[in-house]
Enzyme design. Sequence first.
Site, PDB file in Angstrom:
ATOM      1  N   LYS A   1      75.919 -20.177  67.147  1.00  0.00           N
ATOM      2  CA  LYS A   1      75.859 -18.973  67.974  1.00  0.00           C
ATOM      3  C   LYS A   1      75.414 -19.394  69.373  1.00  0.00           C
ATOM      4  O   LYS A   1      74.540 -20.261  69.515  1.00  0.00           O
ATOM      5  CB  LYS A   1      74.858 -17.991  67.344  1.00  0.00           C
ATOM      6  CG  LYS A   1      74.780 -16.632  68.021  1.00  0.00           C
ATOM      7  CD  LYS A   1      73.781 -15.725  67.281  1.00  0.00           C
ATOM      8  CE  LYS A   1      73.699 -14.326  67.864  1.00  0.00           C
ATOM      9  NZ  LYS A   1      72.739 -13.467  67.116  1.00  0.00           N
TER      10      LYS A   1
ATOM     11  N   SER B   1      74.609  -8.975  65.882  1.00  0.00           N
ATOM     12  CA  SER B   1      75.049  -9.634  67.083  1.00  0.00           C
ATOM     13  C   SER B   1      75.746 -10.971  66.849  1.00  0.00           C
ATOM     14  O   SER B   1      76.411 -11.469  67.744  1.00  0.00           O
ATOM     15  CB  SER B   1      73.856  -9.856  68.015  1.00  0.00           C
ATOM     16  OG  SER B   1      72.941 -10.768  67.438  1.00  0.00           O
TER      17      SER B   1
ATOM     18  N   SER C   1      71.279  -9.033  62.464  1.00  0.00           N
ATOM     19  CA  SER C   1      72.363  -9.705  63.188  1.00  0.00           C
ATOM     20  C   SER C   1      73.040 -10.854  62.452  1.00  0.00           C
ATOM     21  O   SER C   1      74.053 -11.361  62.920  1.00  0.00           O
ATOM     22  CB  SER C   1      71.843 -10.216  64.535  1.00  0.00           C
ATOM     23  OG  SER C   1      71.737  -9.144  65.433  1.00  0.00           O
TER      24      SER C   1
END
Lengths: 95, 486, 484
Positions: B76, B151, B175
């Site tokens: 990420k 997210s 997330s």
Amino acid sequence: MALEHADVLRAAHLARLGLDESEAAHYLDDLGRILEMVDQLQGLDTEGVAPLAHPLDATQRLRADEVTETDQRETFQRCAPAVENGLYLVPRVVE
Amino acid sequence: MHDKTLTELAAGLAAGEFSSRELTQSLLARIERLDEPLNSFITVTAEQALAAADAADAARANGEAGPLTGLPLALKDIFCTRGVKTSCGSRMLDTFTAPYDATVVEKLAAAGTVSLGKTNMDEFAMGSSNENSFYGPVRNPWDLAAVPGGSSGGSAAAVAAGLVPAAMGTDTGGSIRQPAAFCGITGLKPTYGRVSRYGMIAYASSLDQAGPMARSAADCAHLLGAIAGHDLRDSTSVARGVPDYVEGLDAPLTGLKIGLPREYFGDGLDDGVEAAVREAIKTYESLGATVREVSLPHTHYAIPAYYVIAPAEASSNLSRFDGVRFGHRCEAPADLIDLYKRSRAEGFGEEVKRRILIGTHTLSEGFFDAYYKQAQKVRRLIRQDFLDAFEEVDVLMGPASPTPAFDLGANKDPVSMYLQDIYTIAVNLAGIPGINVPAGFAGGRPVGLQILGTHFAEAQLLNVAHQFQQATDWHLRRPALAEETA
Amino acid sequence: MQWETVIGLEVHVQLATRSKIFSGASTAFGAEPNTQACAVDLGLPGVLPVLNEAAVAMAVQFGLGIHAEIPEVSVFDRKNYFYPDLPKGYQTSQMYQPIVGPGEVEITLEDGSTKRIRVHHAHLEEDAGKSLHEDFHGMTGIDLNRAGTPLLEIVSEPDMRSAKEAAAYLKAIHSLVTYLGISDGNMAEGSMRCDVNVSVRPAGQETFGTRAEIKNVNSFRFVERAIAFEVERQIELIEDGGEVVQETRLFDPEADETRSMRTKEEANDYRYFPCPDLLPVVLDQAYVDHLRDNLPELPAEKRARFESELGLSAYDAGVLSASRAMAEYFEGVKDVCGDAKLAANWVQGELSGALNREGLAIVDSPVSAAQLGELVARVKDETINGKAAKQVFQALWHGEGDSADAIIEAKGLKQVTDSGAIEVMIDQVINDSPAQVAQYRDAEPDKRGKMIGYFVGQVMKASRGTANPQQVNKLLKEKLDALC
């Protein structure tokens, strides 16, 4: 706790976020509804409950007083928007 | 090769069926070919990946390969990666090349894994749909009209689309688990403090936790073993031994006590989601587990408490983005205040600004006690709910999200978007671990089963998830991607 | 009207740790800009603080030194505000649960009287960087080397009633932190900085007047001058019918006045909240006890001991215990020579005089305590007389020899106490001075005492200063009186 236009402007100023009047109005609406949702907290009796800052009841570990870092100015300043003579530059600060 | 789990790929590498370079090249080509509509990557680091793959192959040739050597994955874009753009999904960091590696990145590199690049995400990890990225929304590989969740939406979509067998995510209010659910993959949020936060760009420091997202619980077990552990650079990381998460995967579930929180099966839960989750629980019963209802009475205060604590911490954490030492700086600032205000107004997107404003307001003089302190008290009550429940049962199960993935643009209103996280958010407030396991489909979109354990019960969660995946094949289902079907 | 001044001080002390409070970067003073600002100090995205044990230990030592409560738990908070020398946009400090609770400091005033000043609390925090306002094309340059240096902020109660008391308090704090070795106390380099809260009220009034805060008053002298100016300003203002506004003012030492810092006057709201990156600091009793057991002797104890055990006057004891360096030097001299009073005289006399003339601190003295001790020992055992001792001191000061004994030997300064040798010199002087002898003989007996000085001087000169003056005096008197 109702939110007012001035509150949004005040928060924006404290947070150093440039916001024009129409943006402030837009956020006032959003933030008002978020706070309304958040206000449910006020209905809960928390008398005698201690605040919880961290999910685990851990305590601070201490680091030995040793110099472990070396000069990396050049590397760190490569991502800086404005530097001169090793200093970060900002518009003149009025004392 | 793109259909295989990490465990299968590891076996292939070990058997010499293919090299890490071949594997890496094939996945890089796949990303090149298929990612455009998905938009799951912000940066692909092909050159570094091939160099790392070659190093892994050389290590294997020297007999120095570990279990993860040569395995590709993605990070990420919230993890600082030395020499690589680390944007956090924000214009603020569009030009930021991290000068150091996050601990997670360091550990994964030390384990011999090969990072293919940095995945898309909601800006500064604020969002539940991945629509808040400066780099544009990510789309769900199961249905391009749907969001992948957020997210860690880029990580979830990339794994689901077979662009990469595993990816690292972070979870502050769901997330990892919610996008894993929306994309039909396995995602684990460890106990707060289990994995170092050093080098992970902070959203809400007392809630943030990194974890693996992959095709199976077994894969997550391998990855968690590599990233978990005490880090001297993170005061909140826990000095506690890391168990062998793989070792216990095969333990039978006979006698496992499962609790179903009453509050997780109430109003607002999609029928299809509920049906899939109930079906999964039946599977557990067939595996020897017993099921009973429990209560987490403060569940409905979790979202309000979270939207005080997280934005408050965020408003402070994001103050360092001021256009002075790194990050976006506005053109020709008139004075210092102009530099701050314009750099931050231009650098941050709408949702980030909204949360900074909320956090700034609730911490302000006169509001602190009513909001922040009260939220911290409620946080204790919420944690106590879980601790009480774990006195009675071993694990809790329920849906990861009240609905399957929704359409892009469907949730325009921030509050209704926030309410989507009703089943995931309390877990971060309590600091306990949670895992999402694919458990079927509703309206053609994946449904996730969330399994929760008490603090540091990751091994148990992985075992419980793995046993389900031995009995079902939901986790092996793959979306049909446009180009492949064409 | 009679006015009473009320003063409270906030003293920021840089702690003498090797590394910063939350990072492993060096705290050394004077490095090239930003070469000692590591990723944590710069507040790069993703970095986290880890607390330095030495900073905690030093704060606790200070607390023990002021007999303060040391709470079991202390917590770091974030003080949020934007400023270019504050990299993270917040300062990590302790707002609600400081590491040191209430304590007190005893100050000694010029008349020798003492007064107790209460300390409200002391807390740990990180220092900010520095803004350099030289012209960078109309820009300000930021150096973050100082960012993250550990500070102990010591907050007094408004217990001081005059500029002198405030200066004495600041000196007492300075003395304490240098004794403890927790700070170098170098005010010129900013190791100790002081904010002064000043208000005035009519004598006898209970409630405090409105106070002004004077920022960054960084020397003992400036503290006195800033307060003196501010008190006068406030009294004049009130007597002219005005009102003191609560504000922050800056002391300008050149103009010798305080000025309102209006440019920074916007309302601050620091939004303190507990720092989520740090956990509560818990000090167990054993740790605190260990620090307590290993505290050095502190100034007040030392002063008392100098008086009671060494028999020094209150004044001497005060001067010699004022700084750790002074006390250590004095005790070094005393241990070598074995005479506290002589040692005290020499340290405060010859040595201090020489240091003052050359503007040197005692730690930079070219004459070591051991060297001076040996010199004083030779005075005490009468190997040399006082005059020769001064010569030896000058020789040591200028590096003309390694030890007093070597210099005495080389310069032949050993005191002559052999009465035969002295008598020979006396006879010679009497023979060479018939006129003076005649005057002496003709003088009234009660005037002769004064006239003997001439003969003493001649004999001392003949001995090149080495004759024992008491002996010379005695023998001369006998011989001259025998001539009368």
